[in-house]
Each structure stands twice: as structure tokens, then as C-alpha cells.
Write a protein that holds these residues in place. Sequence first.
Motif, PDB file in Angstrom:
ATOM      1  N   VAL A 252       0.844  -1.201   0.000  1.00 21.17           N
ATOM      2  CA  VAL A 252       0.000   0.000   0.000  1.00 21.17           C
ATOM      3  C   VAL A 252       0.877   1.247   0.000  1.00 21.17           C
ATOM      4  CG1 VAL A 252      -1.650   1.338   1.372  1.00 21.17           C
ATOM      5  CG2 VAL A 252      -2.000  -1.108   1.058  1.00 21.17           C
ATOM      6  N   GLN A 253       1.905   1.258   0.826  1.00 21.84           N
ATOM      7  CA  GLN A 253       2.780   2.433   0.869  1.00 21.84           C
ATOM      8  C   GLN A 253       3.486   2.663  -0.459  1.00 21.84           C
ATOM      9  OE1 GLN A 253       5.302   2.785   4.296  1.00 21.84           O
ATOM     10  NE2 GLN A 253       3.660   2.252   5.708  1.00 21.84           N
ATOM     11  N   SER A 254       3.883   1.599  -1.142  1.00 20.08           N
ATOM     12  CA  SER A 254       4.551   1.775  -2.436  1.00 20.08           C
ATOM     13  C   SER A 254       3.573   2.293  -3.485  1.00 20.08           C
ATOM     14  CB  SER A 254       5.209   0.480  -2.895  1.00 20.08           C
ATOM     15  OG  SER A 254       4.253  -0.491  -3.220  1.00 20.08           O
ATOM     16  N   ARG A 255       2.305   1.848  -3.438  1.00 17.71           N
ATOM     17  CA  ARG A 255       1.308   2.358  -4.383  1.00 17.71           C
ATOM     18  C   ARG A 255       1.009   3.828  -4.127  1.00 17.71           C
ATOM     19  NH1 ARG A 255      -3.670  -0.211  -3.926  1.00 17.71           N
ATOM     20  NH2 ARG A 255      -3.087  -1.464  -2.142  1.00 17.71           N
ATOM     21  N   ILE A 256       1.005   4.224  -2.852  1.00 17.54           N
ATOM     22  CA  ILE A 256       0.787   5.631  -2.512  1.00 17.54           C
ATOM     23  C   ILE A 256       1.947   6.477  -3.030  1.00 17.54           C
ATOM     24  CG2 ILE A 256       0.674   7.279  -0.594  1.00 17.54           C
ATOM     25  CD1 ILE A 256      -0.864   5.071   0.962  1.00 17.54           C
ATOM     26  N   LYS A 257       3.177   6.008  -2.829  1.00 17.78           N
ATOM     27  CA  LYS A 257       4.352   6.751  -3.317  1.00 17.78           C
ATOM     28  C   LYS A 257       4.340   6.860  -4.836  1.00 17.78           C
ATOM     29  CE  LYS A 257       7.360   5.763   0.562  1.00 17.78           C
ATOM     30  NZ  LYS A 257       8.545   5.067   1.053  1.00 17.78           N
ATOM     31  N   LYS A 258       3.949   5.786  -5.519  1.00 20.75           N
ATOM     32  CA  LYS A 258       3.894   5.814  -6.975  1.00 20.75           C
ATOM     33  C   LYS A 258       2.842   6.808  -7.461  1.00 20.75           C
ATOM     34  CE  LYS A 258       3.198   2.902 -11.009  1.00 20.75           C
ATOM     35  NZ  LYS A 258       2.846   1.578 -11.495  1.00 20.75           N
ATOM     36  N   PHE A 259       1.677   6.827  -6.814  1.00 23.88           N
ATOM     37  CA  PHE A 259       0.600   7.729  -7.211  1.00 23.88           C
ATOM     38  C   PHE A 259       0.982   9.185  -6.951  1.00 23.88           C
ATOM     39  CE2 PHE A 259      -3.248  10.166  -6.314  1.00 23.88           C
ATOM     40  CZ  PHE A 259      -3.992   9.910  -7.441  1.00 23.88           C
ATOM     41  N   CYS A 260       1.589   9.442  -5.800  1.00 23.23           N
ATOM     42  CA  CYS A 260       1.895  10.823  -5.414  1.00 23.23           C
ATOM     43  C   CYS A 260       3.130  11.374  -6.118  1.00 23.23           C
ATOM     44  CB  CYS A 260       2.083  10.910  -3.903  1.00 23.23           C
ATOM     45  SG  CYS A 260       0.552  10.674  -2.998  1.00 23.23           S
ATOM     46  N   SER A 261       4.063  10.510  -6.467  1.00 27.85           N
ATOM     47  CA  SER A 261       5.297  10.922  -7.121  1.00 27.85           C
ATOM     48  C   SER A 261       5.999  11.988  -6.283  1.00 27.85           C
ATOM     49  CB  SER A 261       5.001  11.402  -8.538  1.00 27.85           C
ATOM     50  OG  SER A 261       6.192  11.682  -9.220  1.00 27.85           O
ATOM     51  N   GLN A 262       6.076  13.203  -6.757  1.00 26.63           N
ATOM     52  CA  GLN A 262       6.779  14.294  -6.053  1.00 26.63           C
ATOM     53  C   GLN A 262       5.892  14.973  -5.003  1.00 26.63           C
ATOM     54  OE1 GLN A 262      10.020  15.101  -6.658  1.00 26.63           O
ATOM     55  NE2 GLN A 262      10.166  13.480  -8.186  1.00 26.63           N
ATOM     56  N   ARG A 263       4.594  14.701  -5.048  1.00 29.02           N
ATOM     57  CA  ARG A 263       3.671  15.374  -4.129  1.00 29.02           C
ATOM     58  C   ARG A 263       3.698  14.739  -2.745  1.00 29.02           C
ATOM     59  NH1 ARG A 263      -1.525  14.615  -7.790  1.00 29.02           N
ATOM     60  NH2 ARG A 263      -0.540  12.598  -7.868  1.00 29.02           N
ATOM     61  N   ILE A 264       3.314  15.490  -1.756  1.00 27.46           N
ATOM     62  CA  ILE A 264       3.219  15.001  -0.377  1.00 27.46           C
ATOM     63  C   ILE A 264       1.813  14.437  -0.176  1.00 27.46           C
ATOM     64  CG2 ILE A 264       3.267  15.653   2.054  1.00 27.46           C
ATOM     65  CD1 ILE A 264       5.145  17.968   1.199  1.00 27.46           C
ATOM     66  N   PRO A 265       1.701  13.165   0.249  1.00 27.88           N
ATOM     67  CA  PRO A 265       0.354  12.604   0.445  1.00 27.88           C
ATOM     68  C   PRO A 265      -0.360  13.262   1.630  1.00 27.88           C
ATOM     69  CG  PRO A 265       2.042  10.988   1.024  1.00 27.88           C
ATOM     70  CD  PRO A 265       2.742  12.195   0.510  1.00 27.88           C
ATOM     71  N   VAL A 266      -1.638  13.502   1.445  1.00 24.23           N
ATOM     72  CA  VAL A 266      -2.502  14.012   2.506  1.00 24.23           C
ATOM     73  C   VAL A 266      -3.611  12.987   2.665  1.00 24.23           C
ATOM     74  CG1 VAL A 266      -4.055  15.867   3.215  1.00 24.23           C
ATOM     75  CG2 VAL A 266      -1.981  16.407   1.915  1.00 24.23           C
ATOM     76  N   TYR A 267      -3.759  12.472   3.865  1.00 25.68           N
ATOM     77  CA  TYR A 267      -4.735  11.413   4.109  1.00 25.68           C
ATOM     78  C   TYR A 267      -6.056  12.010   4.579  1.00 25.68           C
ATOM     79  CZ  TYR A 267      -0.794   8.251   3.771  1.00 25.68           C
ATOM     80  OH  TYR A 267       0.285   7.557   3.312  1.00 25.68           O
ATOM     81  N   TYR A 268      -7.135  11.547   3.961  1.00 26.11           N
ATOM     82  CA  TYR A 268      -8.481  11.972   4.363  1.00 26.11           C
ATOM     83  C   TYR A 268      -8.744  11.435   5.757  1.00 26.11           C
ATOM     84  CZ  TYR A 268     -13.534  12.696   3.982  1.00 26.11           C
ATOM     85  OH  TYR A 268     -14.822  13.097   4.189  1.00 26.11           O
ATOM     86  N   ASN A 269      -9.061  12.321   6.686  1.00 26.33           N
ATOM     87  CA  ASN A 269      -9.243  11.908   8.075  1.00 26.33           C
ATOM     88  C   ASN A 269     -10.554  12.457   8.635  1.00 26.33           C
ATOM     89  OD1 ASN A 269      -8.754  14.613   8.661  1.00 26.33           O
ATOM     90  ND2 ASN A 269      -6.576  14.262   8.999  1.00 26.33           N
ATOM     91  N   GLN A 270     -10.781  12.213   9.880  1.00 35.85           N
ATOM     92  CA  GLN A 270     -12.037  12.623  10.521  1.00 35.85           C
ATOM     93  C   GLN A 270     -12.181  14.141  10.532  1.00 35.85           C
ATOM     94  OE1 GLN A 270     -14.181  10.115  11.571  1.00 35.85           O
ATOM     95  NE2 GLN A 270     -15.682  11.727  11.706  1.00 35.85           N
ATOM     96  N   THR A 271     -11.089  14.883  10.689  1.00 33.48           N
ATOM     97  CA  THR A 271     -11.142  16.346  10.682  1.00 33.48           C
ATOM     98  C   THR A 271     -11.641  16.859   9.338  1.00 33.48           C
ATOM     99  OG1 THR A 271      -9.284  16.413  12.224  1.00 33.48           O
ATOM    100  CG2 THR A 271      -9.782  18.443  11.051  1.00 33.48           C
ATOM    101  N   MET A 272     -11.109  16.300   8.249  1.00 32.76           N
ATOM    102  CA  MET A 272     -11.580  16.702   6.913  1.00 32.76           C
ATOM    103  C   MET A 272     -13.040  16.303   6.715  1.00 32.76           C
ATOM    104  SD  MET A 272      -8.549  15.609   4.418  1.00 32.76           S
ATOM    105  CE  MET A 272      -7.092  16.581   4.176  1.00 32.76           C
ATOM    106  N   HIS A 273     -13.381  15.145   7.212  1.00 37.45           N
ATOM    107  CA  HIS A 273     -14.744  14.635   7.054  1.00 37.45           C
ATOM    108  C   HIS A 273     -15.760  15.544   7.747  1.00 37.45           C
ATOM    109  CE1 HIS A 273     -17.799  11.619   6.320  1.00 37.45           C
ATOM    110  NE2 HIS A 273     -18.140  11.680   7.591  1.00 37.45           N
TER     111      HIS A 273
END
Length: 83
Positions: free
Chosen positions: A20-41
Amino acid sequence: FDKDVFLYGNEYIPKLSDDVQSRIKKFCSQRIPVYYNQTMHDAPVWHFETMNLERRLLTHSYALLHFTDPMIGNFYKRFARDF
């Protein structure tokens, strides 16, 4: 989006599987991942900064979101496409 990170908070991010972490890194490339959390919800409104010419939101929403569970991802991509 990762269901476990949403339910258990950002403390769960290091516990994600290597796959999962490798797929996230591949998708984000140079971008910093931001995870959807309860605060955003719970936020009534999301604001995206778009005044800077370096940041433009001219793409499909599904190009910005990555779902770690392919079944959930396919559901919401189809929902956005068909709605």
C-alpha cells in the motif's frame, strides 16, 4: 483514502503494508500525500487555494484521489463519472 487511517488516525500510517505504501508513493510521485481523516470529514467546507498561477485545479477529481482499496476506488470513480 485509506479506511484504517480514517478510522484510527494518522498514527496508523506507518502500519500500512509495504504494498500500500509503495502504491501511494507511486501515485503521489513528487507530491506530499494528505490522508483523508475525521477532521476533513467533519469540515463543512473545503477550500483549495487557486489564486497562485503555480497551483491550478483543472483536472478530474479522481486524478487527485487515491483509494488504497481498489473496490472502494472503482466505486467512487464510477459514481463521479455517472452522477
